[in-house]
Design an enzyme around this catalytic site. Structure first.
Site, PDB file in Angstrom:
ATOM      1  N   SER A  35       0.849  -1.190   0.000  1.00  5.54           N
ATOM      2  CA  SER A  35       0.000   0.000   0.000  1.00  5.54           C
ATOM      3  C   SER A  35       0.886   1.242   0.000  1.00  5.54           C
ATOM      4  O   SER A  35       1.994   1.220   0.560  1.00  5.54           O
ATOM      5  CB  SER A  35      -0.878   0.027   1.254  1.00  5.54           C
ATOM      6  OG  SER A  35      -1.556   1.272   1.353  1.00  5.54           O
ATOM      7  N   TYR A  45      -1.617  -0.602  10.311  1.00  5.52           N
ATOM      8  CA  TYR A  45      -1.802  -1.113   8.942  1.00  5.52           C
ATOM      9  C   TYR A  45      -0.637  -0.657   8.055  1.00  5.52           C
ATOM     10  O   TYR A  45      -0.064  -1.461   7.307  1.00  5.52           O
ATOM     11  CB  TYR A  45      -3.130  -0.584   8.405  1.00  5.52           C
ATOM     12  CG  TYR A  45      -3.352  -0.782   6.917  1.00  5.52           C
ATOM     13  CD1 TYR A  45      -3.833  -1.993   6.421  1.00  5.52           C
ATOM     14  CD2 TYR A  45      -3.098   0.246   6.002  1.00  5.52           C
ATOM     15  CE1 TYR A  45      -4.046  -2.175   5.061  1.00  5.52           C
ATOM     16  CE2 TYR A  45      -3.313   0.067   4.648  1.00  5.52           C
ATOM     17  CZ  TYR A  45      -3.786  -1.135   4.180  1.00  5.52           C
ATOM     18  OH  TYR A  45      -3.988  -1.305   2.837  1.00  5.52           O
TER      19      TYR A  45
HETATM   20  P1  NAP Z   1     -11.576  -5.687   0.504  1.00  4.95           P
HETATM   21  O1  NAP Z   1     -12.492  -5.226  -0.568  1.00  4.95           O
HETATM   22  O2  NAP Z   1     -11.918  -5.440   1.935  1.00  4.95           O
HETATM   23  O3  NAP Z   1     -11.289  -7.258   0.292  1.00  4.95           O
HETATM   24  C1  NAP Z   1     -10.432  -7.917   1.184  1.00  4.95           C
HETATM   25  C2  NAP Z   1     -10.315  -9.367   0.773  1.00  4.95           C
HETATM   26  O4  NAP Z   1      -9.426 -10.020   1.716  1.00  4.95           O
HETATM   27  C3  NAP Z   1     -11.631 -10.111   0.822  1.00  4.95           C
HETATM   28  O5  NAP Z   1     -11.666 -11.027  -0.249  1.00  4.95           O
HETATM   29  C4  NAP Z   1     -11.551 -10.844   2.157  1.00  4.95           C
HETATM   30  O6  NAP Z   1     -12.262 -12.061   2.168  1.00  4.95           O
HETATM   31  C5  NAP Z   1     -10.089 -11.161   2.223  1.00  4.95           C
HETATM   32  N1  NAP Z   1      -9.624 -11.452   3.584  1.00  4.95           N
HETATM   33  C6  NAP Z   1      -9.697 -10.669   4.689  1.00  4.95           C
HETATM   34  N2  NAP Z   1      -9.145 -11.300   5.739  1.00  4.95           N
HETATM   35  C7  NAP Z   1      -8.718 -12.509   5.280  1.00  4.95           C
HETATM   36  C8  NAP Z   1      -8.075 -13.609   5.887  1.00  4.95           C
HETATM   37  N3  NAP Z   1      -7.737 -13.608   7.199  1.00  4.95           N
HETATM   38  N4  NAP Z   1      -7.803 -14.704   5.117  1.00  4.95           N
HETATM   39  C9  NAP Z   1      -8.135 -14.719   3.815  1.00  4.95           C
HETATM   40  N5  NAP Z   1      -8.740 -13.708   3.189  1.00  4.95           N
HETATM   41  C10 NAP Z   1      -9.031 -12.606   3.912  1.00  4.95           C
HETATM   42  O7  NAP Z   1     -10.115  -5.053   0.326  1.00  4.95           O
HETATM   43  P2  NAP Z   1      -9.353  -4.433  -0.950  1.00  4.95           P
HETATM   44  O8  NAP Z   1      -9.499  -2.973  -0.875  1.00  4.95           O
HETATM   45  O9  NAP Z   1      -9.710  -5.159  -2.187  1.00  4.95           O
HETATM   46  O10 NAP Z   1      -7.857  -4.750  -0.514  1.00  4.95           O
HETATM   47  C11 NAP Z   1      -7.086  -5.784  -1.093  1.00  4.95           C
HETATM   48  C12 NAP Z   1      -5.631  -5.521  -0.745  1.00  4.95           C
HETATM   49  O11 NAP Z   1      -5.255  -4.235  -1.263  1.00  4.95           O
HETATM   50  C13 NAP Z   1      -5.357  -5.474   0.761  1.00  4.95           C
HETATM   51  O12 NAP Z   1      -4.115  -6.087   1.037  1.00  4.95           O
HETATM   52  C14 NAP Z   1      -5.297  -3.982   1.051  1.00  4.95           C
HETATM   53  O13 NAP Z   1      -4.494  -3.702   2.168  1.00  4.95           O
HETATM   54  C15 NAP Z   1      -4.670  -3.473  -0.245  1.00  4.95           C
HETATM   55  N6  NAP Z   1      -4.891  -2.041  -0.487  1.00  4.95           N
HETATM   56  C16 NAP Z   1      -6.151  -1.553  -0.706  1.00  4.95           C
HETATM   57  C17 NAP Z   1      -6.317  -0.188  -0.936  1.00  4.95           C
HETATM   58  C18 NAP Z   1      -7.664   0.444  -1.175  1.00  4.95           C
HETATM   59  O14 NAP Z   1      -7.746   1.702  -1.204  1.00  4.95           O
HETATM   60  N7  NAP Z   1      -8.732  -0.333  -1.372  1.00  4.95           N
HETATM   61  C19 NAP Z   1      -5.207   0.658  -0.931  1.00  4.95           C
HETATM   62  C20 NAP Z   1      -3.948   0.120  -0.700  1.00  4.95           C
HETATM   63  C21 NAP Z   1      -3.804  -1.232  -0.487  1.00  4.95           C
HETATM   64  P3  NAP Z   1     -13.734 -12.183   2.882  1.00  4.95           P
HETATM   65  O15 NAP Z   1     -14.630 -11.292   2.137  1.00  4.95           O
HETATM   66  O16 NAP Z   1     -14.103 -13.611   2.758  1.00  4.95           O
HETATM   67  O17 NAP Z   1     -13.520 -11.763   4.284  1.00  4.95           O
END
Ligand code: NAP
Length: 250
Positions: A145, A159
């Site tokens: 991130s 985080y």
């Molecule tokens: P999201 O929409 O909240 O999706 C998170 C995913 O991770 C879901 O599929 C969830 O599965 C899964 N997950 C959570 N805890 C888990 C665990 N213990 N074991 C296995 N799976 C788990 O998040 P996102 O925004 O797509 O983020 C994806 C990645 O991008 C993350 O690493 C996040 O830190 C990074 N990121 C996101 C942003 C942003 O602005 N969105 C920015 C920078 C980095 P369930 O639904 O089954 O719980």
């Protein structure tokens, strides 16, 4: 070019992970779709991939739990073509808060899922893809991130620190396994429209902060996924140890 092998996307049920799954299927990969709780979303996505003519299996596993992770990789060994790639995408964050108000439970859970989870999945992928272990090589893409360099003050420094650890792991592992035929890179997304912001109690976070982005808007999950699938692809064959910002310039 014919691409053989399968890719595991952790946290593939929703958000950036789900966008990766769709693009990987488009590009001809078979996929394992990991999730923690969202069984319906993972099942629907697997059906979409199968309709495109690729193989897909949804796998429930908590990436921070070692037994879950080894079981998940054993299922992939049995049910899909040999592993060619890992997208270490599963990640969590907690309510917006200042460090003075953090408890150990919150810090430990953030590190367990984001850091230990990525390490365990990388370990299992290396054991399968490394030429030293009898594999054919492969690619790991860690989802870090922009928080790793911004630090997320007043929101979630825990985080941000977990993503700093992912950056360090990317740099170290990329050098450790390069001679074993494995490339390791990270993508560092900025403000991306997904559900993760609701977990911090700020569902409107992207809209509120997007004026800070030089491009003037938040990004989509697909825009991040395009960078991830490029790093996974043979088109990035000489890219190793890169921390690639996908942030609209923020
Ligand atoms: P999201 O929409 O909240 O999706 C998170 C995913 O991770 C879901 O599929 C969830 O599965 C899964 N997950 C959570 N805890 C888990 C665990 N213990 N074991 C296995 N799976 C788990 O998040 P996102 O925004 O797509 O983020 C994806 C990645 O991008 C993350 O690493 C996040 O830190 C990074 N990121 C996101 C942003 C942003 O602005 N969105 C920015 C920078 C980095 P369930 O639904 O089954 O719980």
């Amino acid at each position: 070019m014919t691409i053989k092998g399968s890719v595991l996307v952790t946290g593939g049920s929703r958000g950036i992970g789900a966008a990766c799954v769709r693009l990987l299927a488009r590009d001809g990969y078979d996929v394992a779709i990991n999730y923690a709780r969202s069984a319906d979303a993972a099942d629907k996505l697997a059906a979409e991939v199968i309709a495109l003519g690729r193989q897909a299996i949804p796998i429930k596993a908590d990436v921070g739990c070692e037994a879950d992770v080894t079981d998940m990789f054993n299922r992939i060994d049995k049910e899909l073509p040999p592993l060619a790639g890992l997208v270490n995408n599963a990640g969590i964050l907690f309510e917006k808060a200042r460090l003075a108000d953090f408890g150990a439970d919150r810090i430990n859970e953030t590190l367990r899922v984001n850091v230990t989870g990525s390490f365990l999945c990388a370990r299992e992928a290396v054991r399968r893809m490394s030429t030293t272990h009898g594999g054919s090589g492969g690619v790991i893409v860690n989802v870090s991130s922009a928080a790793a360099r911004i630090g997320s003050p007043n929101e979630f420094i825990d985080y941000a620190a977990s993503k700093g650890a992912i950056d360090a792991m990317t740099l170290g592992l990329s050098k450790e396994v390069a001679a074993d035929g494995i490339r390791v890179n990270a993508v560092r997304p900025g403000l991306i429209h997904t559900d993760i912001h609701a977990s911090s109690g700020q569902p409107d976070r992207v809209e509120r902060l997007q004026a800070q982005v030089p491009m003037g808007r938040g990004g989509s999950a697909e825009e991040v996924a395009e960078a991830i699938v490029w790093l996974l692809s043979p088109a990035a064959s000489y890219v190793n140890g890169l921390l690639l910002d996908v942030t609209g310039g923020r």
